[in-house]
Design an enzyme around this catalytic site. Structure first.
Site, PDB file in Angstrom:
ATOM      1  CD1 TRP A 102      47.408 -38.673 -29.555  1.00  0.00           C
ATOM      2  CD2 TRP A 102      49.272 -37.766 -31.034  1.00  0.00           C
ATOM      3  NE1 TRP A 102      48.560 -38.225 -28.596  1.00  0.00           N
ATOM      4  CE2 TRP A 102      49.600 -37.641 -29.378  1.00  0.00           C
ATOM      5  CE3 TRP A 102      50.067 -37.408 -32.241  1.00  0.00           C
ATOM      6  CZ2 TRP A 102      51.172 -37.754 -29.304  1.00  0.00           C
ATOM      7  CZ3 TRP A 102      51.389 -36.881 -31.687  1.00  0.00           C
ATOM      8  CH2 TRP A 102      52.095 -37.290 -30.342  1.00  0.00           C
ATOM      9  CG  ASP A 171      46.912 -42.742 -34.107  1.00  0.00           C
ATOM     10  OD1 ASP A 171      47.724 -44.009 -33.605  1.00  0.00           O
ATOM     11  OD2 ASP A 171      47.256 -41.027 -33.721  1.00  0.00           O
ATOM     12  CE  LYS A 195      52.150 -43.106 -27.096  1.00  0.00           C
ATOM     13  NZ  LYS A 195      52.326 -42.273 -28.046  1.00  0.00           N
TER      14      LYS A 195
HETATM   15  C1  LIG Z   1      51.635 -41.324 -29.186  1.00  0.00           C
HETATM   16  C2  LIG Z   1      51.001 -40.752 -29.986  1.00  0.00           C
HETATM   17  C3  LIG Z   1      51.239 -40.366 -31.670  1.00  0.00           C
HETATM   18  C4  LIG Z   1      52.599 -39.870 -31.726  1.00  0.00           C
HETATM   19  O1  LIG Z   1      53.747 -41.162 -32.213  1.00  0.00           O
HETATM   20  P1  LIG Z   1      54.514 -41.770 -32.196  1.00  0.00           P
HETATM   21  O2  LIG Z   1      55.726 -42.753 -32.420  1.00  0.00           O
HETATM   22  O3  LIG Z   1      55.584 -40.042 -31.606  1.00  0.00           O
HETATM   23  O4  LIG Z   1      54.763 -40.797 -33.695  1.00  0.00           O
HETATM   24  C5  LIG Z   1      50.126 -40.701 -32.192  1.00  0.00           C
HETATM   25  N1  LIG Z   1      48.763 -41.071 -31.678  1.00  0.00           N
HETATM   26  C6  LIG Z   1      48.486 -41.420 -30.188  1.00  0.00           C
HETATM   27  C7  LIG Z   1      47.206 -41.395 -30.125  1.00  0.00           C
HETATM   28  C8  LIG Z   1      49.690 -41.594 -29.656  1.00  0.00           C
HETATM   29  O5  LIG Z   1      49.076 -41.715 -28.411  1.00  0.00           O
END
Ligand SMILES: *Cc1c(COP(=O)(O)O)cnc(C)c1O
Length: 359
Positions: A102, A171, A195
């Site tokens: 990511w 993030d 998530k």
């Molecule tokens: C799933 C995830 C993403 C991507 O998320 P989207 O909502 O599909 O763009 C980015 N960073 C992390 C840490 C993730 O787990």
């Protein structure tokens, strides 16, 4: 009711009571005679939901007046592009750390726009790990330090946020509100809801207002954080249903002891699985002890054939979604806030039985 234990990395399991409440008021929301998804985003019914969602997030994150909450779309992936687009002027720079899949995407998006620096890269190390405190050597001219708190694919988690001289932009997609944190270390936090916070479709952004204000007039209005902050996330039609579920989930977190209470549950759940891995020579963790995620637990079996068999047999026992990410293989048990302890016990029992038969 035939619900499975859902180990999926995202979209992922949500609290059953939240799903049931949403179901009960789905067709007629609180006597309005319509579903919330049919209601105006500027009407009274939705307004109460929206305000409670913002209030709950502010309370859980411990926000002061200098921070704002925004509900956005485009997932965390959009934030990879939007953060540098807003926070970095033409001659500005930022520091990034590369901890896996990511952060690599975030770095690539930032590099399309500005010359940023990667100050640490642990993405190719074995065992997998997060950087140590002394590896975060930020540059004085960096506007922010970008990192990912939990690498969903690798199964690594930063246990302590570094004390650095610049604001952290994190993030937190896969461990948002899974543990307490000190908001004063952060310039911005973002998380796709799917998530740990709700359904797909909404991205939760928390940002210091002075950082949002750095945006250039050249950035289109819809892409500016200031636009969404000034309009309380109602500049355009927000994903009302997703925000409604986020509101119910934040209510559920508060009812379960807030972030401290949730962290305790998460630690207890993760310990059971890691203990099972460590007690066996059949299962193996690819992650260094001090970087093991409480959210996404990755492990290997002696062969890929056994891993495929493990996933298939678990599925028959109503344990779904244990296959590791396609890029890395292996097994991944995603056990977010809402994942129940009974599911953990079922997995640990299955791990013991499977090893006895195949070890
Ligand atoms: C799933 C995830 C993403 C991507 O998320 P989207 O909502 O599909 O763009 C980015 N960073 C992390 C840490 C993730 O787990």
């Amino acid at each position: 009711m035939a619900r499975v234990y859902n180990f999926s990395a995202g979209p992922a399991t949500l609290p059953l009571e939240v799903l049931q409440e949403a179901q009960a008021e789905f067709v007629d929301f609180k006597g309005t005679g319509m579903s919330l998804i049919e209601a105006s985003h500027r009407g009274k019914a939705y307004d109460a939901v929206h305000e409670e969602a913002v209030a709950n997030i502010s309370k859980l994150a411990g926000l002061t007046d200098d921070y704002a909450v925004a509900f956005m779309t485009g997932g965390a992936s959009q934030q990879f592009a939007q953060i540098p687009m807003n926070l970095l002027g033409e001659n500005d720079t930022a520091d990034h750390v590369n901890t896996g899949a990511w952060t690599k995407k975030a770095i690539a998006e930032a590099k399309l726009q500005r010359s940023i620096k990667v100050i640490a890269d642990v993405s190719k190390e074995s065992p997998l790990r997060m950087p140590r405190e002394d590896e975060f050597k930020v540059n004085k001219d960096a506007v922010y330090l970008h990192l990912c708190s939990n690498e969903t694919i690798a199964g690594t988690q930063l246990k302590k946020f570094p004390k650095v001289d610049v604001p952290i932009v994190a993030d937190m997609s896969s461990d948002m509100f899974s543990r307490p944190f000190d908001i004063r270390q952060f310039g911005a936090i973002y998380a796709g809801a799917q998530k740990n916070m709700g359904p797909a479709g909404v991205t939760i952004v928390i940002m210091r207002k002075d950082l949002a204000a750095r945006v250039s007039e050249k950035v289109p209005k819809i892409f500016r954080y200031t636009t969404h902050i000034e309009n309380n996330s109602l500049y355009n039609t927000p994903p009302t249903f997703s925000i409604y579920i986020v509101m119910l989930v934040t209510r559920w977190i508060m009812k379960n002891g807030g972030l401290a209470g949730i962290e305790k549950m998460n630690a207890a759940k993760a310990a059971k699985i890691y203990d099972a891995i460590d007690a066996s020579s059949f299962y193996r963790s690819p992650v260094a002890n001090d970087s093991r995620s409480f959210m996404n637990i990755t492990f290997r079996l002696p062969s890929e054939e056994l891993e495929a068999q493990f996933v298939a047999e678990a599925k028959k026992l109503k344990m779904d979604g244990l296959k590791g990410h396609r890029d890395v293989g292996g097994i991944r048990a995603s056990i977010y806030n809402a994942f129940p302890m009974e599911g953990i016990d079922a997995l640990v029992q299955f791990m013991t039985d499977f090893e006895k038969k195949n070890g």
